[in-house]
Scaffold this active site. Structure first.
Site, PDB file in Angstrom:
ATOM      1  N   CYS A   2      57.657  24.884 130.484  1.00 36.22           N
ATOM      2  CA  CYS A   2      57.560  23.429 130.300  1.00 36.22           C
ATOM      3  C   CYS A   2      56.228  23.045 129.664  1.00 36.22           C
ATOM      4  CB  CYS A   2      57.679  22.729 131.653  1.00 36.22           C
ATOM      5  SG  CYS A   2      59.185  23.182 132.524  1.00 36.22           S
ATOM      6  N   ARG A  28      56.735  26.265 123.127  1.00 38.22           N
ATOM      7  CA  ARG A  28      56.906  26.836 124.471  1.00 38.22           C
ATOM      8  C   ARG A  28      58.383  26.946 124.832  1.00 38.22           C
ATOM      9  NH1 ARG A  28      51.787  25.646 127.276  1.00 38.22           N
ATOM     10  NH2 ARG A  28      52.794  25.649 129.287  1.00 38.22           N
ATOM     11  N   TRP A  71      62.087  23.162 130.491  1.00 41.57           N
ATOM     12  CA  TRP A  71      62.847  24.404 130.301  1.00 41.57           C
ATOM     13  C   TRP A  71      63.653  24.551 131.588  1.00 41.57           C
ATOM     14  CZ3 TRP A  71      64.104  27.677 126.617  1.00 41.57           C
ATOM     15  CH2 TRP A  71      64.524  28.962 126.946  1.00 41.57           C
ATOM     16  N   ASN A  97      55.638  21.681 136.120  1.00 40.59           N
ATOM     17  CA  ASN A  97      55.898  22.968 135.472  1.00 40.59           C
ATOM     18  C   ASN A  97      55.879  24.021 136.562  1.00 40.59           C
ATOM     19  OD1 ASN A  97      56.154  25.148 133.774  1.00 40.59           O
ATOM     20  ND2 ASN A  97      54.064  25.056 132.944  1.00 40.59           N
ATOM     21  N   GLY A  98      56.938  24.811 136.669  1.00 36.15           N
ATOM     22  CA  GLY A  98      56.975  25.868 137.683  1.00 36.15           C
ATOM     23  C   GLY A  98      58.244  25.763 138.508  1.00 36.15           C
ATOM     24  N   GLU A 467      60.736  48.467 120.998  1.00 31.29           N
ATOM     25  CA  GLU A 467      60.297  47.185 120.440  1.00 31.29           C
ATOM     26  C   GLU A 467      61.202  46.783 119.285  1.00 31.29           C
ATOM     27  OE1 GLU A 467      58.804  44.620 120.874  1.00 31.29           O
ATOM     28  OE2 GLU A 467      58.372  43.784 118.888  1.00 31.29           O
ATOM     29  N   LYS A 471      63.208  43.237 119.037  1.00 23.55           N
ATOM     30  CA  LYS A 471      63.057  42.309 117.911  1.00 23.55           C
ATOM     31  C   LYS A 471      64.413  41.951 117.320  1.00 23.55           C
ATOM     32  CE  LYS A 471      59.331  40.821 117.899  1.00 23.55           C
ATOM     33  NZ  LYS A 471      59.374  41.226 119.246  1.00 23.55           N
ATOM     34  N   GLU A 474      66.744  39.925 119.892  1.00 22.74           N
ATOM     35  CA  GLU A 474      66.352  38.581 120.341  1.00 22.74           C
ATOM     36  C   GLU A 474      66.403  37.562 119.213  1.00 22.74           C
ATOM     37  OE1 GLU A 474      62.395  38.209 121.850  1.00 22.74           O
ATOM     38  OE2 GLU A 474      61.542  39.554 120.385  1.00 22.74           O
ATOM     39  N   HIS A 490      72.367  62.751 126.736  1.00 24.61           N
ATOM     40  CA  HIS A 490      72.457  62.404 128.168  1.00 24.61           C
ATOM     41  C   HIS A 490      73.277  61.142 128.383  1.00 24.61           C
ATOM     42  CE1 HIS A 490      69.618  65.609 129.029  1.00 24.61           C
ATOM     43  NE2 HIS A 490      68.869  65.155 128.049  1.00 24.61           N
ATOM     44  N   LYS A 584      58.590  30.816 124.419  1.00 25.58           N
ATOM     45  CA  LYS A 584      57.479  31.589 123.862  1.00 25.58           C
ATOM     46  C   LYS A 584      56.702  32.297 124.960  1.00 25.58           C
ATOM     47  CE  LYS A 584      54.657  33.287 120.917  1.00 25.58           C
ATOM     48  NZ  LYS A 584      55.127  34.452 120.141  1.00 25.58           N
TER      49      LYS A 584
END
Ligand code: AGP
Length: 589
Positions: A2, A28, A71, A97-98, A467, A471, A474, A490, A584
């Site tokens: 938020c 954000r 958010w 926020n939280g 990574e 990338k 997402e 395996h 973010k």
């Protein structure tokens, strides 16, 4: 996470200015927003779901206002659940926020006392708790907030408005808040970025602080005793670097292109901090690298680099798992967090756990004065400039470069580390040519309709494979998975069907023969082989060339995946800067 912005001061068109401040916090991630303005003793509220985009608010000039980008955590994305939340009488408003972890029992007791709720959120309980606490505090909003915040469990930042006294009060537990003083009034935000134009001096609140913003100015208290504290304001320092798009279509494209400059700046500016970090690792008994998401893959790369270059065992743990490993930490341990934002809640919690065990705390962090930056004993500032795409690209490369140079500093070869990073910067510059990007775009055209994509790598290229998969997944929403090249037999190889795209990292190092053998296994089962490395090979259906930069390979090997994901996203009609469901920085659990 938020976004929060509040103001008390001269009467002005503050409603639209709050909305502008919220726009600077859009990076954000959010799914609804709201603005509250004091109007003739009432609280005027405008809130909506969706993006701020071209929205505007229409309020008369006012001396007090605040705003919030939400958010969604508790309660869906609805108008009612957007902040701010008011008390029953409309005198008080709260933005938050939280997560209030104990909100259910609090809500039940408030309902039993006759309070009326209009939302499904945890945040709304704060407004009603304040409503009950205010009379007991003789109408003092700051004292009432002190009582209320003491009852909240979880990581939170709260701003409350009392329109009758024209006062804001705020307090936090780990989630960030920064107070600003300017020549027209006082302001407060979850990020210094939003204080631009409102404040030239700032104070980052600590967890034991509580602050009142009123027509009389700013008063800082110790939240527990409510004794006044002296407020040591300092000049507002923002990340240097252009925050606009410039000639780029998206921040992701801009920030990918900035990577060579970021590496060159690090070589020039970070030497002292890197030497300090190397010394701290040398002096520790048990060093840990901790990160989340992309930062975790940079951390894992670091573990390989410290082994290869400095013959030093540095542990790696994912941020959210660290606290389950804390038992063997001692006051000789060193815990180094990697975080672009410096606000990732799993990282902050990991560092609090490490501190409780007496460990020394270090950080590789991009945002100066962030919560992480302010809580550690030593840090290396990545200096990558504002990273506004939700996906981390330049900050990832910067973290790996810092770890490479730190490993060389530890091994007594600091100049070699700088040379390797500069060689990687030059290599990245070449890769960013139109011709190379056109090759990647062609591969994106081939794969963008696929449902699955696999990435394999060995040694240093294994964390790069992880990574790369993150990338691609997402930003394009293709289900991409990264694997250690040796893991194929395996179980993994059961996933490969004819035509499945498989990215193969084949650097010119000791892993090449084995990774090519794995590639042949995938190809024999119909995989579409995308080779990434300095040399082509007959097993590849297509080859994306990268410069041969030795141990600095992870610095150039991320770009192919970044660029592939970016172009696949565009072909799928996705917004590469704001992928669905992502923020973010993850500041709530
Ligand atoms: C990056 O592409 C991701 N969006 C995400 O994994 C990110 O790296 C992670 O949330 C950690 O963020 P931080 O570096 O700000 O701590």
């Amino acid at each position: 996470m938020c976004g929060i912005f509040g103001y008390v001061g001269e009467e002005r068109e503050i409603g639209s200015e709050v909305l502008e401040a919220l726009r600077t916090l859009e990076y954000r991630g959010y799914d609804s927003w709201g603005v509250a303005v004091g109007v003739d003793g009432r609280i005027g509220v405008e809130k909506r779901t969706g993006k701020i985009a071209g929205a505007h608010v229409d309020f008369p000039p006012s001396p007090i206002a605040f705003g919030h980008t939400r958010w969604a955590t508790h309660g869906g994305v609805t108008h009612a659940n957007a902040h701010p939340h008011l008390d029953c009488d409309g005198r008080l408003a709260v933005i938050h926020n939280g997560i209030v972890e104990n909100f259910r029992p609090l809500r039940d007791s408030l309902l039993a006392r006759g309070h009326r709720f209009v939302s499904e959120t945890d945040s709304e309980v704060i407004a009603h708790l304040l409503e009950d606490a205010l009379p007991q505090a003789d109408g003092d909003l700051a004292a009432a907030l002190s009582a209320v915040v003491g009852r909240l469990e979880g990581l939170n930042a709260v701003i409350a408005m009392d329109v009758r006294s024209g006062t804001l009060a705020a307090a936090k537990n780990v989630s960030p808040l920064v107070v600003g003083e300017g020549n027209r009034g006082a302001s407060i935000a979850s990020d210094g970025l939003a204080l631009q134009g409102h404040a030239d001096r700032v104070l980052y609140l600590e967890d034991h602080h509580l602050v009142r913003l009123s027509p009389d100015g700013i008063t800082l208290y110790d939240r527990r005793s409510m004794s006044e504290l002296s407020a040591d304001f300092a000049p507002l320092v923002l990340q240097s670097g252009e925050t606009g798009l410039g000639a780029f279509p998206h921040f992701m494209a801009k920030e990918m292109a900035e990577q060579p400059d970021v590496l060159e700046r690090l070589v020039r500016d970070a030497t002292g901090q890197i030497e300090d970090l190397a010394a701290a690792i040398r002096d520790s008994y048990g060093a840990f690298l901790v990160g989340c998401g992309t930062a975790s893959y940079a951390a894992l790369t670091g573990a390989y680099l410290f082994s290869r270059i400095a013959a030093r065992h540095v542990n790696f743990t994912v941020g959210s798992e660290f606290k389950y490993h804390e038992h063997f930490l001692t006051d000789s341990s060193l815990v180094i967090a990697l975080s672009q934002s410096g606000e990732t809640v799993d990282i902050i919690e990991a560092m609090l756990a490490a501190r409780r065990r007496g460990a020394r705390l270090g950080a590789l962090v991009n945002v100066p004065r962030s919560t992480l930056d302010r809580m550690v004993d030593l840090r290396v500032h990545l200096g990558a400039g504002p990273e506004q795409c939700v996906l981390s690209t330049k900050a990832y490369t910067a973290k790996v470069a810092v770890l490479l140079m730190t490993a060389h500093a530890l091994a007594g070869s600091p100049e070699k580390g700088k040379e390797e990073v500069l060689a990687a910067a030059a290599g990245l510059q070449e890769m960013l040519s139109d011709a190379w990007v056109a090759q990647v775009r062609e591969v994106a055209r081939r794969i963008h309709r696929e449902e699955h994509l696999f990435v394999i790598g060995r040694g240093l290229a294994f964390p790069t494979a992880l990574e790369a998969a993150l990338k691609i997944k997402e930003v394009s929403y293709i289900h991409a998975e990264g694997f250690a090249g040796g893991e194929l037999k395996h179980g993994v190889i059961a996933l490969v069907a004819p035509g499945t795209p498989c990215v193969v990292y084949a650097p010119s190092d000791e892993t090449r023969a084995d990774i090519l053998s794995g590639a042949m296994e995938l190809k024999s089962r119909g995989g579409y082989m995308i080779g990434v490395g300095p040399e082509p090979d007959p097993v590849f259906d297509v080859h994306l060339p990268t410069p041969d930069v030795g141990d600095a390979a992870p610095l150039v090997n991320a770009l192919p995946a970044q660029m592939l994901g970016y172009h696949a996203a565009l072909l799928r009609g996705n917004d590469p800067d704001k992928p669905r469901n992502l923020a973010k920085s993850v500041t709530v659990k």
